[in-house]
Design a protein around this motif. Structure first.
Motif, PDB file in Angstrom:
ATOM      1  N   LEU A   1     -40.713 -42.171  28.725  1.00  0.00           N
ATOM      2  CA  LEU A   1     -41.122 -41.392  27.562  1.00  0.00           C
ATOM      3  C   LEU A   1     -39.941 -40.546  27.090  1.00  0.00           C
ATOM      4  O   LEU A   1     -39.465 -39.668  27.815  1.00  0.00           O
ATOM      5  CB  LEU A   1     -42.308 -40.490  27.907  1.00  0.00           C
ATOM      6  CG  LEU A   1     -43.572 -41.183  28.431  1.00  0.00           C
ATOM      7  CD1 LEU A   1     -44.640 -40.154  28.759  1.00  0.00           C
ATOM      8  CD2 LEU A   1     -44.101 -42.197  27.417  1.00  0.00           C
ATOM      9  N   LYS A   2     -39.490 -40.803  25.882  1.00  0.00           N
ATOM     10  CA  LYS A   2     -38.323 -40.096  25.353  1.00  0.00           C
ATOM     11  C   LYS A   2     -38.684 -38.660  24.995  1.00  0.00           C
ATOM     12  O   LYS A   2     -39.736 -38.400  24.398  1.00  0.00           O
ATOM     13  CB  LYS A   2     -37.795 -40.833  24.118  1.00  0.00           C
ATOM     14  CG  LYS A   2     -36.445 -40.336  23.619  1.00  0.00           C
ATOM     15  CD  LYS A   2     -35.981 -41.174  22.431  1.00  0.00           C
ATOM     16  CE  LYS A   2     -34.594 -40.746  21.959  1.00  0.00           C
ATOM     17  NZ  LYS A   2     -34.154 -41.535  20.788  1.00  0.00           N
ATOM     18  N   LEU A   3     -37.801 -37.728  25.349  1.00  0.00           N
ATOM     19  CA  LEU A   3     -38.028 -36.338  24.980  1.00  0.00           C
ATOM     20  C   LEU A   3     -37.796 -36.158  23.479  1.00  0.00           C
ATOM     21  O   LEU A   3     -36.909 -36.758  22.881  1.00  0.00           O
ATOM     22  CB  LEU A   3     -37.099 -35.409  25.754  1.00  0.00           C
ATOM     23  CG  LEU A   3     -37.287 -35.340  27.280  1.00  0.00           C
ATOM     24  CD1 LEU A   3     -36.531 -34.144  27.848  1.00  0.00           C
ATOM     25  CD2 LEU A   3     -38.766 -35.245  27.667  1.00  0.00           C
ATOM     26  N   SER A   4     -38.616 -35.300  22.876  1.00  0.00           N
ATOM     27  CA  SER A   4     -38.601 -35.099  21.429  1.00  0.00           C
ATOM     28  C   SER A   4     -37.706 -33.922  21.048  1.00  0.00           C
ATOM     29  O   SER A   4     -37.140 -33.233  21.906  1.00  0.00           O
ATOM     30  CB  SER A   4     -40.033 -34.819  20.945  1.00  0.00           C
ATOM     31  OG  SER A   4     -40.430 -33.511  21.354  1.00  0.00           O
ATOM     32  N   THR A   5     -37.642 -33.660  19.741  1.00  0.00           N
ATOM     33  CA  THR A   5     -36.874 -32.513  19.249  1.00  0.00           C
ATOM     34  C   THR A   5     -37.544 -31.197  19.612  1.00  0.00           C
ATOM     35  O   THR A   5     -36.936 -30.125  19.466  1.00  0.00           O
ATOM     36  CB  THR A   5     -36.698 -32.579  17.723  1.00  0.00           C
ATOM     37  OG1 THR A   5     -37.991 -32.624  17.102  1.00  0.00           O
ATOM     38  CG2 THR A   5     -35.910 -33.822  17.324  1.00  0.00           C
ATOM     39  N   SER A   6     -38.797 -31.245  20.039  1.00  0.00           N
ATOM     40  CA  SER A   6     -39.461 -30.049  20.567  1.00  0.00           C
ATOM     41  C   SER A   6     -39.291 -29.931  22.077  1.00  0.00           C
ATOM     42  O   SER A   6     -39.324 -28.824  22.628  1.00  0.00           O
ATOM     43  CB  SER A   6     -40.957 -30.062  20.225  1.00  0.00           C
ATOM     44  OG  SER A   6     -41.186 -29.703  18.889  1.00  0.00           O
ATOM     45  N   ASP A   7     -39.111 -31.073  22.756  1.00  0.00           N
ATOM     46  CA  ASP A   7     -38.923 -31.074  24.216  1.00  0.00           C
ATOM     47  C   ASP A   7     -37.507 -30.661  24.613  1.00  0.00           C
ATOM     48  O   ASP A   7     -37.307 -29.823  25.492  1.00  0.00           O
ATOM     49  CB  ASP A   7     -39.178 -32.479  24.789  1.00  0.00           C
ATOM     50  CG  ASP A   7     -40.591 -32.975  24.600  1.00  0.00           C
ATOM     51  OD1 ASP A   7     -41.524 -32.160  24.689  1.00  0.00           O
ATOM     52  OD2 ASP A   7     -40.753 -34.190  24.362  1.00  0.00           O
ATOM     53  N   LEU A   8     -36.526 -31.288  23.975  1.00  0.00           N
ATOM     54  CA  LEU A   8     -35.133 -31.137  24.399  1.00  0.00           C
ATOM     55  C   LEU A   8     -34.640 -29.687  24.385  1.00  0.00           C
ATOM     56  O   LEU A   8     -33.934 -29.273  25.317  1.00  0.00           O
ATOM     57  CB  LEU A   8     -34.232 -32.006  23.515  1.00  0.00           C
ATOM     58  CG  LEU A   8     -34.358 -33.514  23.755  1.00  0.00           C
ATOM     59  CD1 LEU A   8     -33.697 -34.291  22.618  1.00  0.00           C
ATOM     60  CD2 LEU A   8     -33.737 -33.921  25.089  1.00  0.00           C
ATOM     61  N   PRO A   9     -34.999 -28.864  23.371  1.00  0.00           N
ATOM     62  CA  PRO A   9     -34.523 -27.478  23.401  1.00  0.00           C
ATOM     63  C   PRO A   9     -35.012 -26.684  24.609  1.00  0.00           C
ATOM     64  O   PRO A   9     -34.417 -25.666  24.966  1.00  0.00           O
ATOM     65  CB  PRO A   9     -35.078 -26.889  22.099  1.00  0.00           C
ATOM     66  CG  PRO A   9     -35.257 -28.070  21.195  1.00  0.00           C
ATOM     67  CD  PRO A   9     -35.682 -29.174  22.102  1.00  0.00           C
ATOM     68  N   MET A  10     -36.095 -27.167  25.242  1.00  0.00           N
ATOM     69  CA  MET A  10     -36.673 -26.444  26.380  1.00  0.00           C
ATOM     70  C   MET A  10     -35.950 -26.725  27.695  1.00  0.00           C
ATOM     71  O   MET A  10     -36.297 -26.139  28.728  1.00  0.00           O
ATOM     72  CB  MET A  10     -38.159 -26.807  26.531  1.00  0.00           C
ATOM     73  CG  MET A  10     -38.993 -26.510  25.308  1.00  0.00           C
ATOM     74  SD  MET A  10     -38.905 -24.774  24.817  1.00  0.00           S
ATOM     75  CE  MET A  10     -39.918 -24.780  23.350  1.00  0.00           C
ATOM     76  N   LEU A  11     -34.967 -27.612  27.678  1.00  0.00           N
ATOM     77  CA  LEU A  11     -34.264 -27.929  28.922  1.00  0.00           C
ATOM     78  C   LEU A  11     -33.544 -26.715  29.512  1.00  0.00           C
ATOM     79  O   LEU A  11     -33.250 -26.685  30.709  1.00  0.00           O
ATOM     80  CB  LEU A  11     -33.264 -29.062  28.686  1.00  0.00           C
ATOM     81  CG  LEU A  11     -33.862 -30.460  28.519  1.00  0.00           C
ATOM     82  CD1 LEU A  11     -32.797 -31.452  28.059  1.00  0.00           C
ATOM     83  CD2 LEU A  11     -34.506 -30.940  29.820  1.00  0.00           C
ATOM     84  N   SER A  12     -33.280 -25.701  28.686  1.00  0.00           N
ATOM     85  CA  SER A  12     -32.622 -24.493  29.197  1.00  0.00           C
ATOM     86  C   SER A  12     -33.618 -23.395  29.552  1.00  0.00           C
ATOM     87  O   SER A  12     -33.217 -22.302  29.956  1.00  0.00           O
ATOM     88  CB  SER A  12     -31.634 -23.949  28.154  1.00  0.00           C
ATOM     89  OG  SER A  12     -32.321 -23.523  26.992  1.00  0.00           O
ATOM     90  N   CYS A  13     -34.907 -23.660  29.387  1.00  0.00           N
ATOM     91  CA  CYS A  13     -35.940 -22.672  29.713  1.00  0.00           C
ATOM     92  C   CYS A  13     -36.427 -22.864  31.144  1.00  0.00           C
ATOM     93  O   CYS A  13     -36.331 -23.951  31.711  1.00  0.00           O
ATOM     94  CB  CYS A  13     -37.123 -22.803  28.760  1.00  0.00           C
ATOM     95  SG  CYS A  13     -36.728 -22.459  27.036  1.00  0.00           S
ATOM     96  N   HIS A  14     -36.967 -21.811  31.717  1.00  0.00           N
ATOM     97  CA  HIS A  14     -37.606 -21.924  33.025  1.00  0.00           C
ATOM     98  C   HIS A  14     -38.836 -22.822  32.946  1.00  0.00           C
ATOM     99  O   HIS A  14     -39.427 -23.000  31.873  1.00  0.00           O
ATOM    100  CB  HIS A  14     -38.076 -20.549  33.510  1.00  0.00           C
ATOM    101  CG  HIS A  14     -36.970 -19.618  33.881  1.00  0.00           C
ATOM    102  ND1 HIS A  14     -37.046 -18.260  33.668  1.00  0.00           N
ATOM    103  CD2 HIS A  14     -35.755 -19.825  34.454  1.00  0.00           C
ATOM    104  CE1 HIS A  14     -35.934 -17.673  34.103  1.00  0.00           C
ATOM    105  NE2 HIS A  14     -35.134 -18.609  34.572  1.00  0.00           N
ATOM    106  N   TYR A  15     -39.242 -23.335  34.085  1.00  0.00           N
ATOM    107  CA  TYR A  15     -40.551 -23.976  34.198  1.00  0.00           C
ATOM    108  C   TYR A  15     -41.625 -22.976  33.746  1.00  0.00           C
ATOM    109  O   TYR A  15     -41.548 -21.782  34.067  1.00  0.00           O
ATOM    110  CB  TYR A  15     -40.822 -24.366  35.648  1.00  0.00           C
ATOM    111  CG  TYR A  15     -40.250 -25.693  36.098  1.00  0.00           C
ATOM    112  CD1 TYR A  15     -41.050 -26.623  36.772  1.00  0.00           C
ATOM    113  CD2 TYR A  15     -38.921 -26.030  35.878  1.00  0.00           C
ATOM    114  CE1 TYR A  15     -40.542 -27.836  37.219  1.00  0.00           C
ATOM    115  CE2 TYR A  15     -38.393 -27.241  36.304  1.00  0.00           C
ATOM    116  CZ  TYR A  15     -39.203 -28.142  36.976  1.00  0.00           C
ATOM    117  OH  TYR A  15     -38.695 -29.350  37.419  1.00  0.00           O
ATOM    118  N   ILE A  16     -42.630 -23.454  33.016  1.00  0.00           N
ATOM    119  CA  ILE A  16     -43.773 -22.599  32.672  1.00  0.00           C
ATOM    120  C   ILE A  16     -44.500 -22.231  33.967  1.00  0.00           C
ATOM    121  O   ILE A  16     -44.728 -23.094  34.824  1.00  0.00           O
ATOM    122  CB  ILE A  16     -44.749 -23.329  31.733  1.00  0.00           C
ATOM    123  CG1 ILE A  16     -44.061 -23.745  30.433  1.00  0.00           C
ATOM    124  CG2 ILE A  16     -45.960 -22.456  31.435  1.00  0.00           C
ATOM    125  CD1 ILE A  16     -44.944 -24.567  29.515  1.00  0.00           C
TER     126      ILE A  16
END
Length: 496
Positions: A45-60
């Motif tokens: 499943l490819k990460l989207s333009t909403s997913d990719l920016p979160m790679l620098s965020c902590h786990y929820i």
């Protein structure tokens, strides 16, 4: 990766997580890996333009506090592990890992690598120790796995960890989930499903949708720095955290005040009173009635300010006052919006992944404080209403021109960032012994000005705001009369 046995128990030397507010610590009893009960057939499943920016965020990190279940802890742990194994068959990405291909595209590999399950002991703490303090105690942070783990680390670690922490008279179930894989909508659908499975529900009616065919799936490549991205805020800055509760009645009162309904009602009463008590002055009465009707019609043409926007405006004003800015200082109120229903064609309601964008609203401190509450709420309302399909697509285009991780934080000291939602079904989680008594979150993604909205426990439109501020600003906020008059101090609804 095999799917049997359901869990693989690890040999764990008991460890402790230090807390600052007591002489004890949360002790890790065991860790295990839980695999889906059936193998996944999902492709990458490819990460989207909403997913990719979160790679620098902590786990929820979100979780529920429960009163004591009527089961021995060993039985309960086994019950939850088996329920998680079944639930993962409906949510295969959460048992997978992140992978980056040779072109730089990031995917979720649904490879059945499993989720982490942690059993912990904090029986020196009671439910009241969590709920009674005015400020959220540090001990709550120890109820979550993957503390300060950045989502990019999902390449090398599980995408999900569930921690069950025993308390003296209760239990806390904490979820740590990779933020590049889920947003709040996806997270709470998973947790609700997990609870249903554990309670014995056979038919899962809210199946997640894993489609990757929409405008948010982009050919743009995010360039990741060597060593992976890092969070963009100070993880160790001193913070004060408090959950402010607002009853349904307080919320309705605030909404009516923001929309000026009280003034219209008073005008109507005055007009009707003159009409019945002063029949001689019929021309004046007619003029008054005409003016009132015209005003009412004009007011109806304005979009109604929602209760949540009213609450956001109230907080924006109070925190701006507390921060003591000069009038010229630009303040920012940032809100996360769900894009699923804003796109055309719409995404499925249960689309799995991130489908959110962050809307900033700007105003000087002078404007925020010199105008009334309705003006502040209208600025937020305009931005939310205008965030349509065209705006969502423009956000995507702008990101494609400059692919980057989301700059989370309070960079100029004048920002507020609202996350989560009071509409999320956070209390609809009965694992078999009753619904939770509270929602709490971990240390993840917290900085001065981070706000999270939860539904209130009593439901019916009540709201809890988890507010994180620097200690000095929090102290000022707690003395702000405009704000605190709406805050409930007790479960019975008494106001501060």
């Amino acid at each position: 990766m095999p799917c049997e046995p359901i869990t693989t128990q690890m040999t764990v030397t008991p460890t402790t997580t230090t807390t600052n507010d007591d002489h004890h610590a949360t002790q890790i009893i065991s860790k295990s890996t839980v695999f889906p009960s059936t193998k996944s057939t999902l492709p990458y499943l490819k990460l989207s333009t909403s997913d990719l920016p979160m790679l620098s965020c902590h786990y929820i990190q979100k979780g529920n506090l429960f009163l004591d279940p009527p089961l021995p802890i060993s039985t309960l742990v086994s019950h939850l592990q088996n329920g998680l194994s079944t639930t993962l068959t409906h949510f295969p990405p959460l048992a997978g890992r992140l992978v980056t291909d040779s072109s730089g595209y990031v995917y979720i590999s649904c490879n059945d690598s499993g989720a982490q399950f942690v059993h912990a002991d904090a029986t020196h703490l009671s439910v009241s120790d969590i709920l009674s303090p005015i400020h959220v105690p540090e001990s709550v942070k120890s109820f979550f796995a993957f503390d300060r783990m950045v989502s990019y680390e999902g390449h090398f670690n599980p995408l999900l960890a569930v921690q069950v922490t025993e308390l003296k008279d209760g239990l806390f179930i904490g979820f740590s989930v990779n933020h590049a894989v889920v947003d709040g909508t996806s997270l709470w659908n998973f947790i609700n499903t997990f609870a249903d499975v554990c309670r014995g529900v056979k038919l899962i009616t809210k199946q997640p949708c894993f489609t990757r065919q929409s405008v948010i799936i982009s050919p743009a490549v995010l360039k990741v720095p060597a060593g992976g991205p890092k969070v963009t805020f100070d993880e160790h800055a001193p913070l004060s955290e408090r959950v402010f509760s607002f009853t349904r009645d307080a919320i309705l009162k605030l909404k009516d005040y923001t929309n000026k309904k009280k003034i219209i009602e008073i005008n109507a009463a005055e007009v009707m009173g003159k009409q019945s008590n002063d029949p001689i002055n019929e021309k004046v009465t007619a003029l008054l009635i005409g003016n009132w009707i015209r005003n009412a019609v004009v007011s109806k043409t304005e979009p109604e300010i929602s209760s949540f926007q009213s609450l956001c405006a109230l907080l924006w004003r109070a925190v701006t006052r507390a921060r003591k800015f000069p009038n010229s200082k630009t303040t920012t109120f940032r809100m996360a919006v769900n894009c699923r229903h804003r796109l055309e064609p719409k995404l499925e309601t249960l689309y799995f992944g991130n489908a959110i964008q962050s809307i900033p609203t700007y105003a000087t401190a002078g404007d925020v404080l010199s105008h009334d509450l309705k003006w502040c709420a209208q600025q937020l309302n305009k931005n939310v209403l205008s965030h349509d399909d065209m705006t969502v697509r423009r956000f995507v285009k702008n990101w494609e021109q400059d692919p980057r991780c989301f700059p989370l934080g309070n960079f100029d000291g004048a920002m507020l960032t609202m996350g989560s939602s009071p509409r999320f079904p956070m209390f609809d989680n009965d694992f078999g012994w009753g619904k939770p008594v509270a929602v709490r979150s971990g240390r993840a993604n917290k900085f001065d000005g981070k706000i999270s909205a939860f539904p209130g426990k009593e439901g019916g439109g009540s709201v809890d705001l988890e507010v994180v501020l620097c200690p000095e600003t929090m102290a000022e906020l707690e003395m702000d009369q405009e704000f605190m008059q709406y805050v409930s101090c007790t479960s019975s609804g008494e106001h501060c």
